[in-house]
Design an enzyme around this catalytic site. Structure first.
Site, PDB file in Angstrom:
ATOM      1  N   ASP A  19       0.826  -1.209   0.000  1.00 48.90           N
ATOM      2  CA  ASP A  19       0.000   0.000   0.000  1.00 48.90           C
ATOM      3  C   ASP A  19       0.858   1.256   0.000  1.00 48.90           C
ATOM      4  O   ASP A  19       0.683   2.145  -0.836  1.00 48.90           O
ATOM      5  CB  ASP A  19      -0.962  -0.003   1.195  1.00 48.90           C
ATOM      6  CG  ASP A  19      -0.320  -0.545   2.469  1.00 48.90           C
ATOM      7  OD1 ASP A  19       0.913  -0.432   2.618  1.00 48.90           O
ATOM      8  OD2 ASP A  19      -1.051  -1.076   3.310  1.00 48.90           O
ATOM      9  N   GLU A 277       1.363  -5.912  -4.008  1.00 52.83           N
ATOM     10  CA  GLU A 277       1.065  -5.214  -5.261  1.00 52.83           C
ATOM     11  C   GLU A 277       2.246  -4.434  -5.822  1.00 52.83           C
ATOM     12  O   GLU A 277       2.524  -4.506  -7.021  1.00 52.83           O
ATOM     13  CB  GLU A 277      -0.120  -4.267  -5.048  1.00 52.83           C
ATOM     14  CG  GLU A 277      -0.577  -3.587  -6.325  1.00 52.83           C
ATOM     15  CD  GLU A 277      -1.942  -2.928  -6.187  1.00 52.83           C
ATOM     16  OE1 GLU A 277      -2.098  -1.826  -6.709  1.00 52.83           O
ATOM     17  OE2 GLU A 277      -2.843  -3.528  -5.556  1.00 52.83           O
TER      18      GLU A 277
END
Length: 384
Positions: A19, A277
């Site tokens: 994040d 991610e």
């Protein structure tokens, strides 16, 4: 966007660093390439510092790379909302900030930056408006993605050119290894970066590499896979600088790198194991074979996301290579140690083809446009 536009990005940091990694790259790119006055609100500056060493934990406000970093804590201070408000990964904005958004004229462009997924439904939901049920604000969902009709992937200007220059330059690579405190790779030695969640199956991978005959150098950031490494090597000192050896395998522990140096690590390695991610996307831009450990969810919600990406990524691969890739990726994510050990030789047998495929895949990624550019244009259209 016009240079006077402002942007607030809100980020809560969790343990995988995906994040804050995404938000920091986005903030820097919006400031550097789109002229926005960016404030990045972060709740955990100590964790943020691990990927950006100039961050000072405990400081209310500071600047880095053209971005103002604000410590997000309770009670949340009074703040004038920006023209663009990015709520990253549904992190829930402070109530008093939302109230200030309601009072602001004109209303800001409110974006919910969603998680990356290759699932088919993403195209249908990307950029959809979501009017708030009780206040006069509209939130828009913005989905990163791999295909046209999504928000695309983060990629700063000059990224692929810098990668190609580095991968062609023996001098740049030698300088990188020296700066990292590592000797240059030996001839025929496989260079692997390993970034994973706590994972018992690391031991199976280490066994396969140690017994494989060809030399392997595995590079691991501090704090990653500690239990498995400690047990496999019967070692207690896993601090940065530690060197662990068994048969043909060498493992080296290094400090967390800032994002630019981590990119170079991915570019320099023959194979990259990544998680979450941010590192997942950067491994694709590295144009090297990769293996992604998706963030595991108890209800199994991560499996459709993994399968969707595998289906997309393996398109165009010969059936045998696609099958070997799928088998190894599934085994790694299932935590099946026996299958990881069995699947490794069949996967890496196709290393030449996998490297060629990784380069072709990276060349195709820009077709979606990049996330920061797409987001900037989308918000400018909302604010007209």
């Amino acid at each position: 966007m016009p240079s006077m536009r402002s942007c607030d990005i809100f980020c809560t940091v969790v343990d995988n660093y995906g994040d804050i990694g995404v938000c920091w790259r986005l903030a820097r790119q919006l400031a550097a390439e789109h002229g926005l006055r960016v404030r990045l609100w972060v709740d955990d500056l100590a964790r943020f510092r691990r990927i950006s060493p100039d961050i000072v934990p405990g400081q209310e406000s500071q600047h880095s790379h053209g971005v103002e970093i604000k410590w997000w804590r309770e009670p949340f201070p009074a703040a004038d909302p920006a023209d663009v408000v990015v709520e990253a990964f549904a992190c829930n904005l402070p109530a008093n900030y939302v109230a200030a958004m309601v009072a602001r004229q004109p209303k800001p462009a409110w974006i919910n930056l969603e998680f990356l997924s290759a699932e088919n439904w993403v195209q249908g939901c990307h950029a959809l408006p979501s009017p708030h049920p009780s206040i006069p604000l509209v939130k828009h969902f913005f989905f990163p993605g791999f295909v046209i009709g999504t928000g695309g992937l983060l990629a700063e200007h000059g990224l692929t050119q810098a990668r190609d220059r580095f991968q062609r330059s023996a001098a740049e690579q030698a300088g990188f290894w020296k700066a990292l405190g590592l000797p240059a790779p030996r001839a025929g030695e496989l260079q692997v970066s390993l970034f994973c969640y706590p994972h018992d199956e690391v031991a199976a991978l280490l066994r396969a590499w140690a017994a494989g005959g060809a030399p392997v150098r595995c590079l691991v950031p501090e704090g990653v896979a500690q239990q498995a490494l400690s047990a496999f090597f019967a070692a207690e000192n896993l601090a940065p600088g530690a060197v662990l050896r068994k048969d043909g395998l060498e493992v080296r522990i290094f400090p967390f790198l800032d994002q630019d140096e981590y990119d170079r690590l991915l570019w320099a390695c023959d194979l990259n194991f990544v998680r979450g991610e941010d590192s997942f996307v950067r491994a694709q831009w590295a144009a090297r074979p990769l293996l992604w450990q998706i963030y595991p969810q108890r209800d199994g919600a991560h499996w459709p996301k993994l399968e969707a990406f595998l289906g997309l990524y393996c398109q165009g691969l010969p059936e045998t290579i696609a099958a070997a890739t799928t088998r190894f990726w599934r085994a790694w994510n299932k935590g099946d140690g026996m299958e990881v050990e069995a699947a490794w030789p069949g996967f890496w047998e196709y290393r030449i083809e996998l490297r060629s495929h990784a380069l072709s895949w990276a060349r195709d990624l820009p077709k979606t446009g990049n996330l920061a550019n797409n987001l900037a244009q989308f918000c400018e259209n909302l604010l007209k």
